[in-house]
Each structure stands twice: as C-alpha cells, then as structure tokens.
Design an enzyme around this catalytic site. Structure first.
Site, PDB file in Angstrom:
ATOM      1  N   LYS A   1      -9.116   2.689  -2.370  1.00 66.15           N
ATOM      2  CA  LYS A   1      -9.424   2.012  -1.109  1.00 66.15           C
ATOM      3  C   LYS A   1     -10.809   2.426  -0.635  1.00 66.15           C
ATOM      4  O   LYS A   1     -11.163   3.610  -0.646  1.00 66.15           O
ATOM      5  CB  LYS A   1      -8.366   2.388  -0.065  1.00 66.15           C
ATOM      6  CG  LYS A   1      -8.446   1.617   1.245  1.00 66.15           C
ATOM      7  CD  LYS A   1      -7.247   1.965   2.123  1.00 66.15           C
ATOM      8  CE  LYS A   1      -7.217   1.194   3.427  1.00 66.15           C
ATOM      9  NZ  LYS A   1      -6.006   1.496   4.237  1.00 66.15           N
TER      10      LYS A   1
ATOM     11  N   GLU B   1       0.830  -1.194   0.000  1.00 67.26           N
ATOM     12  CA  GLU B   1       0.000   0.000   0.000  1.00 67.26           C
ATOM     13  C   GLU B   1       0.874   1.257   0.000  1.00 67.26           C
ATOM     14  O   GLU B   1       1.846   1.360   0.760  1.00 67.26           O
ATOM     15  CB  GLU B   1      -0.882  -0.045   1.254  1.00 67.26           C
ATOM     16  CG  GLU B   1      -1.824   1.115   1.438  1.00 67.26           C
ATOM     17  CD  GLU B   1      -2.662   0.957   2.700  1.00 67.26           C
ATOM     18  OE1 GLU B   1      -3.641   1.703   2.850  1.00 67.26           O
ATOM     19  OE2 GLU B   1      -2.332   0.087   3.539  1.00 67.26           O
TER      20      GLU B   1
ATOM     21  N   CYS C   1      -5.518  -3.172   2.086  1.00 68.84           N
ATOM     22  CA  CYS C   1      -5.327  -3.274   3.530  1.00 68.84           C
ATOM     23  C   CYS C   1      -6.613  -3.425   4.336  1.00 68.84           C
ATOM     24  O   CYS C   1      -7.170  -4.496   4.418  1.00 68.84           O
ATOM     25  CB  CYS C   1      -4.510  -2.083   4.023  1.00 68.84           C
ATOM     26  SG  CYS C   1      -3.739  -2.399   5.652  1.00 68.84           S
TER      27      CYS C   1
END
Length: 672
Positions: A114, A45, A174
């Site tokens: 994300k 990330e 994540c």
C-alpha cells in the site's frame, strides 16, 4: 477468460476472525471452492488477519500466522487457472507493510504494498505500517521463494494467448483510491485493464454513495474495469463498523454491487461475494479509439509485467447483463431526465439553425404517419415553442403515393392537427405515373402508356407479391417527395441512425434535407421516444391515441402497393430483419468494436422482445454488415444534425470510412 476478452471477476467480503489468520484462510478457501468458474478473485484489505488488529500487527506470532494462512490459500489454489488476491501484513527488513499478495495456480506471483497510509480521524495506520514509495527492495522472500515486490507490478494473463494481451491486472489498496491521482491511474496508463482494490472502509452515513462514485468514476477515467472488495461487519466493532461493500465497474458504468451494512436489509455476517464478467477487449478498443489516453508529460512510470497462469476457457455462459436495446434509456428514476435530455439536444441543434434563417421563414417537413417523421415533427414543434415562434410556421406536408395506407395518412393528418401546425396534402401518384411514362419505364412489367392513375392502381393489385420488386418505382416516389418539399424552402429531415447505418434510403431523396435532428437517433430509440411522449406529454386524449397508433404501425417506407384491403405489405423488417437486432449490431460494432463472432455470442444473452432463432440472428448480422459497408457512400454526404448518444455516423464527426471499403474480413465468419 474467454476468447472474446471476458474475464470473470469476483469480489468477496469474508467472515473475519480478528487475529486468527488460520480461520480467515479457511473462509477464503471456502469462498474459492464455490468460485470454480472465476478467473480473478479479490478479497479485502488485510483479510488474512483482520484489518482491526491494531498493535497486534507488531506481534511476530500474528505475522507468522498470516504467512501460514497465505500458504493455505496458495495450496488451495494450486494448479488452478485463476488469480487470487488477498491482503496481509508483511515484514520486510525493519519495516512492516500492508500488502496484497497476488496468487495463481503456481504460487505467489507478486506482492504489492500500500502506498498511501491514512492517519487521520478514525485511521491510525502509520502507527503500524510504512507507506511504500518505490524505494523498497524489488524482490522479497515469501514462503521460501524469491517474489517480486513493489508498487511497479502489473500482472499479465500469459496463459490466455492473444486474448491475454488485453488482460493486465493492477492492484491498489483502499486509501490509494481516495487520492487526487490514485496509483491505479498510473497502472492504467501503463496498460492495466483490470484494476483491483482491497479495502477496509468503515461505514458512515452517506459514505457508500461517495465510495461508489469513486469506483465508477475511476473505472471511467482509466477506461478500465475496476473491482473493489471491502471488509465486513465481522471486523472489530470497538470503534467502527465496516460495511462489506463490494463493487464491480467498467468504463464508468456500475456492473454489480453487493449488499452492505446500512442498505436496509438484514446484516449479513457470513462470507458473500459478487461475480461478473468484465470485458477487457472492450477496454482496449476504447483506449485505442481515444487519442488522449496517454500519460501527461513527465508522469509516465515504468512497470514490471509479471506473468500469471490465467488461461482461456470456453465461452459457454456469461455473468453480465447484455442490454437488448443498448440505445434505449433504462427504466428508473432517471428515465424522464434522459428522455428530456435527448429532446433538448435535438431541439437545441435545430433551434440554432432556425434562428440563423430570415425572420418568418417557414419550415417544411414531410409527415408520413411513421415513426421518424413523427419524432422530427415533435422536435420541430418544441423548437418553435423554444424560440417563441408560431407553430403555423411549421408546414407539414403529407404526400400519399401508391403504397400509402389510410391508417398512416389519417395518423399524419390527425397528428398535425393535434399539434397545431400548418398541414397540406399532395397526392404524388399522378406525378409518379407521368414520370414512369416519360422515362419509358414499365413498373413490375406493367405497360403504363395510356393508363390513368385509377387504372394503374388496379393493375398494381394484380402483381404477385413475389414480383413486387422495382427500385425505379420506389425511387421515383421518394425523390418526388423530396422535390416537392425542397421546392418550398427549408426542409427538416427525418431519417434516423439505423437507416443511415443500413443505407435504407433513396439517394438524394429521403436521405437529404437542410437539417436532420434525427440523424443520431436509432430506430429502437425513435419508437421509445414516441411512446414516451404519448404516455407523458399527452396523458389522455386523441393526441395520445394517434401517437400510440403510429408507434404500433408496421415500419414501412410505403412505396410498394398495399393489399386490396389497404394493409401494408412492404415491411422493412421483413426485408432487412428486426431493427432491434440491427441496432444491437450497430452499437456493438461501432461503439464497442466487437468482432462479428463476439456480437453473435453476446446476442445469445440479450433479453430481446422476442426469441430469435440463431439462424435469423446470423442472417440479419450478415445483412447488416453487407449493407453497412456497401451504403457508406450515402453517409459520406448527409445533412448536418446533432450527435445525441455515444454513436454517430456523421462523416464530419465520429465516423470516417471509405465508401469503397471491403467487408470481406467482417463476413468471413459467415462462410467458415
């Protein structure tokens, strides 16, 4: 990827220069230069800037430098049949997103933002980034080109032909994985078979185990491959230390795990990676086999499929462990638990059946001194112990015939004595000879009229080995044994899964019983369990010696005459090929859905107990497939018995197949 659906995936954790995208791009490119055979490479990330840049994320200088770094990665990957996924911050209008850029040989194919932004305890991402909700623009300009953008993107391997239909990539970042329903769940339901996670997960006590469980569990729930790349210890350590944990899992099984901070080894501060081949064809087979793999009502989401340049390569090598004995538990701390679990399932199945019998009912079991009857005997003894019944209610019957050797007969009698069960012996030779005479049959051309057993035995020794083929001679003995057993009462079966697959039994003889606790135990596992019991239940003494002798005895039905010296001449594995290979084939055909060509490919990498010539492997596979189809009629009417592992051939459970199915399509490879 290769034609068999193997996609080579790498997860890398790079040496991070916080706030220096150019240096980070050089690290990414350096790793890619050493991953020339890789199909998909995923990095952590925000790896192009560093995850820990904090308020620097608001600086245009850093954002522009991140785009320049992305351009450097694109240039390094130009023309390569490979997908590379890197993380960076991206400004879209008035908002800043934490995104994954999916790059192939032709440039940036798509940008996935994300969705779930952590803002608790040590995480403050909402200070800088906006969570993606699906309301974002469907396209943004990246490096001067319009590029698909959004949480609804999947990436298809367009250049891989028919095999590429199984290779569909989904991307999450994540925290997305830590949600009750991660985005990858919807991606998988929409067809993604390879799920990627770009992560920056700090290391705290015990967190790595939970993280591993998440990755492995999600791969299992989604029936997918899952690749996870985590930021490492060269991120800023102002308040946190990042572990550099990389993981690759498939269908609920961990394929590979990298080193990490806290694993007891010297901390690695340079770039490193793991690389494994994941089997997306297997994923597709498993999904098709499980009817519940579908989106619950109202939860299906539309996705756009973006083509990528991932293409086919020659299936030369394999970066993946292929177990030679897929049914046998791996050595390690769970070995004892696994073996106990197998026995307990067998015992529980037999116990339920036995407790429904009238009180005092005796159990009858044919004990030959071979592997299968030994395992069934051990299970029956444990069952009686569980039910608090006298072991003498189990009556073992050994029935020597024309092929019985002194070794197996001695082992059978000794084992029953060691276990404290009732035992008896009936010589079936006189009954068999009388049957041949009544049928007017001349075994091996021998005229048996007027012969007694001794004279017939002597005549059998004169039959040349190449003429010792007589199914009537074998079947009469097998059926007599079953007749004697069933004439006495409730019979515990002994036939194993491998014999069921190959039809290596006499119809309505050793293929029949009242209950068979071995029905889903393949031969390799039978041998393993007998040896395990010998070593762990009987650490020393005559019982251990007997069990070891049984495990080391040549596998044989002992229906054909032995040598003059009393040695077994009828070896099942000489006739059929090694059971080790047959069990390997059985697993990959039924459990994994492999084509014969793929089975042969995988067999090249399996660490078998000995080196088998490719010609023998191919010959044995042909035998397996021919018999598997031809012998289905025996499996269509087998006794009850418990499913123990992931493969069962019960006609009432896992395997329903027409008895007259044609094997031609499965055998075409042998003629081409």
């Amino acid at each position: 990827m290769n034609v068999f659906g193997m996609v080579r995936v790498a997860c890398a954790s790079i040496r991070t220069s916080v706030g220096d995208p150019a240096a980070n791009a050089r690290e990414v490119v350096g790793v890619l230069e050493r991953l020339e055979g890789c199909d998909v490479a995923v990095f952590p990330e925000l790896c192009l800037t560093g995850y820990t840049c904090a308020d620097l994320f608001h600086q245009p200088t850093l954002l522009n430098a991140a785009l320049d770094a992305l351009a450097a990665v694109v240039e390094a990957n130009a023309g390569k049949p490979r997908v590379v996924v890197v993380g960076l911050p991206l400004g879209v209008g008035p908002h800043l997103y934490n995104v994954a850029a999916v790059v192939d040989g032709g440039g940036v194919r798509g940008i996935v933002p994300k969705q779930h932004i952590p803002n608790y305890k040590e995480f403050y991402e909402r200070r800088w980034f906006r969570p993606a909700t699906g309301a974002e623009p469907a396209e943004v300009e990246v490096l001067g080109r319009p590029t698909p953008f959004g949480i609804d993107l999947l990436f298809q391997a367009e250049g891989a032909g028919e095999a590429g239909r199984d290779a569909v990539i989904g991307v999450e970042i994540c925290e997305d994985l830590w949600l009750p329903i991660p985005p990858s769940s919807f991606q998988a339901l929409a067809g993604a078979t390879l799920l990627l996670n770009l992560s920056a997960s700090n290391e705290t006590i015990g967190k790595s185990a939970y993280r591993t469980d998440l990755v492995v569990g999600q791969s299992g729930r989604c029936l997918a491959a899952y690749a996870y790349a985590g930021s490492g210890p060269t991120e800023s350590t102002t308040d946190l230390v990042f572990g550099g944990h990389c993981l690759i899992a498939e269908n609920g099984r961990l394929l590979e795990e990298s080193r990490r901070v806290g694993d007891g080894r010297t901390v690695e501060r340079g770039s490193y990676w793991i690389e494994r081949d994941v089997d997306v064809a297997r994923v597709t087979f498993q999904r098709r086999s499980e009817a519940t793999f579908e989106a619950p009502f109202g939860l299906a989401r539309p996705f756009r499929r973006i083509p990528t340049g991932l293409s086919l390569s020659e299936p030369a090598d394999l970066k993946r462990f292929v177990p030679a004995a897929p049914f046998v538990p791996e050595s390690g701390p769970e070995l004892k638990r696994r073996c106990a679990e197998i026995f307990e399932i067998q015992v529980a199945g037999l116990a339920k059946r036995v407790e429904r019998l009238p009180a005092g009912t005796t159990l009858h079991l044919g004990v030959s001194g071979g592997l299968d009857s030994t395992l069934a005997l051990l299970v029956a003894v444990k069952t009686l112990d569980l039910l608090g019944l006298d072991r003498k209610l189990l009556r073992g019957l050994t029935m020597p015939g024309f092929g019985t050797t002194s070794r197996t007969r001695t082992n059978a009698v000794d084992l029953m004595e060691h276990l404290g069960v009732s035992s008896e012996a009936i010589d079936i030779a006189p009954l068999a000879l009388r049957t041949f005479q009544d049928l007017g049959h001349s075994p091996f051309g021998i005229d048996v009229r007027g012969l007694d057993v001794a004279a017939f035995r002597e005549a059998l020794h004169d039959v040349p080995e190449d003429r010792r083929k007589d199914l009537v001679f074998e079947n009469v003995q097998a059926r007599l044994r079953t007749f004697l057993l069933m004439s006495r009462g409730f019979v515990v079966g002994t036939g194993d899964l491998s014999e069921m697959a190959l039809g290596w039994s006499t119809y309505n003889a050793d293929h029949m019983s009242m209950y068979n606790p071995n029905c889903s135990i393949p031969k390799t596992l039978v041998r393993f369990l007998v040896m395990y019991v010998a070593q762990h239940e009987f650490p020393e003494g005559p019982a251990r010696d007997t069990l070891t002798s049984i495990a080391e005895t040549t596998i044989s039905p002992e229906l054909l005459p032995p040598s003059r010296r009393g040695e077994i001449l009828q070896s099942t594995e000489d006739a059929l090929g090694p059971y080790e290979l047959h069990d390997f084939f059985l697993y990959h055909l039924v459990r994994v859905g492999c084509t014969p060509e793929k089975i042969l490919f995988l067999s090249r990498f399996a660490p078998f107990s000995k080196a088998y010539a490719p010609e023998l492997v191919a010959k044995t596979l042909k035998t397996f497939l021919s018999r598997f189809f031809a012998q289905q009629y025996k499996r269509s009417c087998v006794p009850d018995g418990p499913k123990v592992g992931t493969v069962s051939l019960s006609p009432r459970g896992d395997w329903r197949m027409p008895s007259d199915a044609d094997a031609d399509a499965w055998l075409r490879w042998a003629r081409d």
